[in-house]
Structures are given as structure tokens and as C-alpha cells.
Motif scaffolding. Structure first.
Motif, short mmCIF file in Angstrom:
data_model
loop_
_atom_site.label_atom_id
_atom_site.label_comp_id
_atom_site.label_asym_id
_atom_site.label_seq_id
_atom_site.Cartn_x
_atom_site.Cartn_y
_atom_site.Cartn_z
N GLN A 75 0.27 9.56 -11.54
CA GLN A 75 0.73 9.29 -12.78
C GLN A 75 2.27 9.72 -12.94
N CYS A 76 2.82 10.79 -12.73
CA CYS A 76 4.19 11.14 -12.76
C CYS A 76 5.11 10.75 -11.68
N ASN A 77 4.69 9.96 -10.58
CA ASN A 77 5.57 9.70 -9.62
C ASN A 77 6.12 10.68 -8.90
N ILE A 78 5.39 11.58 -8.60
CA ILE A 78 5.82 12.90 -7.90
C ILE A 78 5.21 13.05 -6.50
N VAL A 79 5.49 13.43 -5.32
CA VAL A 79 5.15 13.42 -3.96
C VAL A 79 3.87 14.28 -4.07
N ARG A 80 2.84 13.94 -3.59
CA ARG A 80 1.63 14.80 -3.66
C ARG A 80 1.65 15.92 -2.49
N PHE A 81 1.53 17.21 -2.94
CA PHE A 81 1.57 18.39 -2.15
C PHE A 81 0.10 18.61 -1.70
N PHE A 82 -0.03 19.02 -0.36
CA PHE A 82 -1.45 19.37 0.03
C PHE A 82 -1.63 20.80 0.12
N GLU A 83 -0.91 21.54 1.01
CA GLU A 83 -1.13 22.82 1.36
C GLU A 83 0.18 23.25 2.26
#
Length: 408
Positions: free
Chosen positions: A92-100
């Protein structure tokens, strides 16, 4: 048989080299293993690899950080910022998803979702053709949404540039903001910090003034013009050329700003005027002498206009985009305000006509106007549905077939 020790040309034993990471290797975290498929980027920080998450069988991007003694703090800073923004919905915020994050041997690794292509590479892939405004508008809107979300958390990205805005895939105009390695909390930034790349650096940063999240909005303005003209608007190799171009296009920053800047005397000289002391931009010769450095020249096919208003008439006037260009340039003017305190905020920019498209049907109630508005704004229209990959590029119909024509 025991392994032979490392020796130099004289036969003296030397310490073993740090293990290199190679394609096919598995990077091990506590939750999964990541098979390195391809290296897709490299910078001063280290490398980015396309990897396969063996647990989920999905591709991810792994940022592999160099073992530089000076990079440890930067690594911890990026991880801390990623934790701050983890409260946001990345889609929704158009920011890359960080996993770990994990340690593999001597390497610090950060795992992100795999995205398609950054905007700089996109323009390169299509042969440096300018982008139509119907494609720029959704990119602008999504970037503003991202910055509005970051501002709500008091985070300054500090590195907004085409390389750090990526398409999610090749089938729609969806972007995400990446690379928080230089991000900071607005409450902790200090005047004089040299952030932002040359060419995308806000005046307050160059002059050594206090700065806020508004510097990211300046970066957005530069990115949007980059897409519009298919070239950097300001010099990306020379600070003086960048400042000179800013003065030519936007005027000189007010004296009150120049008097307060820590680095003003790097670019400007004081002169006595009728009302007292004032400032003027140095000549190339003066800048070189004062700073003991040469003025670099940028190589470019693009000849910029003499003002931001000139952007409106850089392309044929009689087309469906002309009215849209007026709204686009109005937004750019507000994004590139010389005074960071007066620069438009993300929330206000999201209400600007180029973003809301409200201006398109105000010009006329005619059927033609309504058709133009639909073509330029409706994300479900046939043109946007055909937004697909072509030889690792993007649909040609989203790029101008003509070159910019400067109206001097």
C-alpha cells in the motif's frame, strides 16, 4: 592430503583471502537457504544477487554487504531504519518488502522481495526516449504515497533517484521505493551532512542548511523531469554545474538562506550592493580557484530550457498531453522550490491537479475532452492493459517517438 598453505611470490605464508560468493552457492539463514542465481547489481556497499528461497521456492533479492570496517555502522543503520518502517504495509505504501537479515560467513545479508527494473535502466532500455505523462503520473502518485508514509514516521530517505525506484513487474505501472542504506530519522539529521547524489541534491543540502524530509520531494521533482526528458536535469558529476543550473532555471536562493548556509562560500561570493552585502554565483574560474578543483563538464544530448515553463513547449503543442503538461510543470515547480520550508509536502502534492487529474475535464465538457481524460487517467484502459515487456524494456507506446525541442 592436507591443503597447501597460502604463500606469496617469495614463499612467505599469507592469511587466506575472504571467501568469495559465487553463483550456485547457498546462503544460509536461520529460517531458510538462498541459492545464488545471478548477480544483478553492485555498488560501494557490496552486491545484490537474485536468489531462490529454497523454503518458499520464490525469487528474492539479497543485498550482500562488503566486509568493510567502515560499513558496519551503515549496515546497522539500514537495519534499524527497516525496522522503523516495518509498521507500514509495503504494498500500500509502495516500499520494497524486507524479509530478514542474517550473517553468512563474513557477510551481512539483507533479503528483499524481487522487483523487475529500476527507472534508470528502464529509460536506458528504450534508448533514452522521454516518457508520456500518462505513464509518469502513476509513478509520481505512488512515489508521493511512499514519501507521505515515510514522513509520517519521521524518516528521510536521502537517496531519491531513478536507480532507487523500481517497477514491481513488467505488466503494470507499479513501482516501489528501494535502498534505505542512507535513510535517517529527520530528528537526527544535522546541517552540513552531505547526503543525496549530485544532480538530485536539494539546495539546502548543498548550502549546508538545516534540512527535513523536504529534500526527498526535491529528489522526486528531479526524477519526474528525468522521465519527462530522458536525461538528468541537473549535473550529476559536478556540484558547481549543478548549482549553476539551479540558479539559471530557478533563480538564486534568497540572501537569508545564503547567509545561513555553512557551504555558501563554496559556490557564492559576497558583493557590496546599495542595500548592503549580497551574494552572487561564482564564475567557473572563481569556483576552481576557491575550491582548488576543476569544473567538470557533463556530456549530454539534452539541451535544457531556460526556465521550468520551457518544459511545457519542449514537445509538439497540438496533442492530448499539452494541458496535462501545464499541470505537470506546476507540480515540478512546487517540488523544486528553492526553500525547503516552502516546498510542497507529499500530502499536498497528492491533491495537486496533475495527480488528481481534476484539470483534464475542466477545460471542456466535450466528448473529446472526456475521451482524453479517460485515456490519460484510467488504469484499466486498453493502453495500460497492454503495458508489457519487450526485450527487457517496457511497452514502446509509453515513450515519445520525438525528441525534446527546446523553445528558447
Amino acid at each position: 592430503m592436507s591443503a597447501l598453505p597460502n604463500v606469496d611470490a617469495s614463499g612467505t605464508s599469507v592469511p587466506p583471502r575472504a571467501a568469495e560468493i559465487f553463483v550456485g552457492q547457498a546462503l544460509l539463514s536461520s529460517s531458510s537457504a538462498y541459492s545464488v542465481k545471478q548477480f544483478i547489481g553492485e555498488g560501494c556497499y557490496g552486491q545484490v544477487a537474485r536468489c531462490l528461497n529454497r523454503r518458499t521456492n520464490r525469487e528474492v533479492a539479497v543485498k550482500i554487504l562488503k566486509t568493510d570496517p567502515n560499513s558496519g555502522q551503515d549496515t546497522e543503520n539500514e537495519v534499524s531504519i527497516l525496522k522503523v518502517i516495518s509498521v507500514l504495509n509495503p504494498d500500500q505504501c509502495n516500499i520494497v518488502r524486507f524479509f530478514e537479515t542474517f550473517q553468512h560467513l563474513i557477510y551481512k545479508c539483507l533479503v528483499f522481495e524481487m522487483l523487475e527494473m529500476d527507472l534508470y535502466k528502464l529509460i536506458h532500455e528504450v534508448g533514452y526516449k522521454p516518457m508520456f505523462l500518462c505513464a509518469i503520473q502513476p509513478i509520481a502518485k505512488q512515489l508521493l504515497v511512499a514519501l507521505d508514509a515515510l514522513k509520517s514516521l519521521g524518516v528521510v530517505h536521502t537517496d531519491i533517484k531513478p536507480d532507487n525506484v523500481m517497477l514491481v513487474n513488467g505488466h503494470e505501472i507499479r513501482i516501489k521505493l528501494i535502498d534505505f542504506g542512507l535513510a535517517a530519522l529527520a530528528s537526527q539529521v544535522q546541517p552540513g551532512c552531505r547526503v543525496q547524489p549530485i544532480g538530485y541534491r536539494a539546495p539546502e543540502v548543498s548550502l549546508g542548511l538545516p534540512f527535513t524530509e523536504a529534500i526527498d520531494m526535491w529528489g522526486v521533482g528531479c526524477v519526474l523531469v528525468f522521465l519527462y526528458v530522458a536525461d538528468n536535469f541537473f549535473s550529476v558529476t559536478c556540484e558547481y554545474q549543478m548549482m549553476r543550473r539551479i540558479v539559471e532555471l530557478l533563480g538564486q536562493p534568497e540572501d537569508r538562506l545564503l547567509f545561513a548556509g555553512l557551504y555558501t562560500e563554496k559556490f557564492f561570493m559576497q558583493e557590496e550592493a546599495a542595500g548592503g552585502m549580497t551574494w552572487r554565483l561564482m564564475t567557473e574560474e572563481e569556483y576552481s580557484f576557491v575550491n582548488n578543483t576543476e569544473v567538470k563538464q557533463d556530456w549530454s544530448f539534452f539541451v535544457p530550457p531556460n526556465s521550468l515553463d520551457g518544459l511545457v513547449n519542449m514537445y509538439p503543442k497540438e496533442d492530448a498531453e499539452h494541458v496535462d503538461r501545464l499541470a505537470f510543470v506546476d507540480l515540478v515547480k512546487r517540488l523544486l522550490d528553492l526553500d525547503g520550508d516552502q516546498r510542497i509536502s507529499p500530502s499536498d502534492a497528492l491533491q495537486q491537479p496533475f495527480i488528481t487529474r481534476s484539470h483534464l475535464c475542466k477545460q471542456s465538457d466535450s466528448r473529446e475532452c472526456r475521451a482524453d481524460a479517460e485515456e490519460l487517467t484510467d488504469p484499466s484502459n486498453k493502453s495500460l492493459q497492454r503495458f508489457q515487456r519487450f526485450s527487457k524494456g517496457i511497452k514502446k507506446s509509453f515513450f515519445c517517438c520525438w525528441s525534446p525541442v527546446v523553445d528558447l
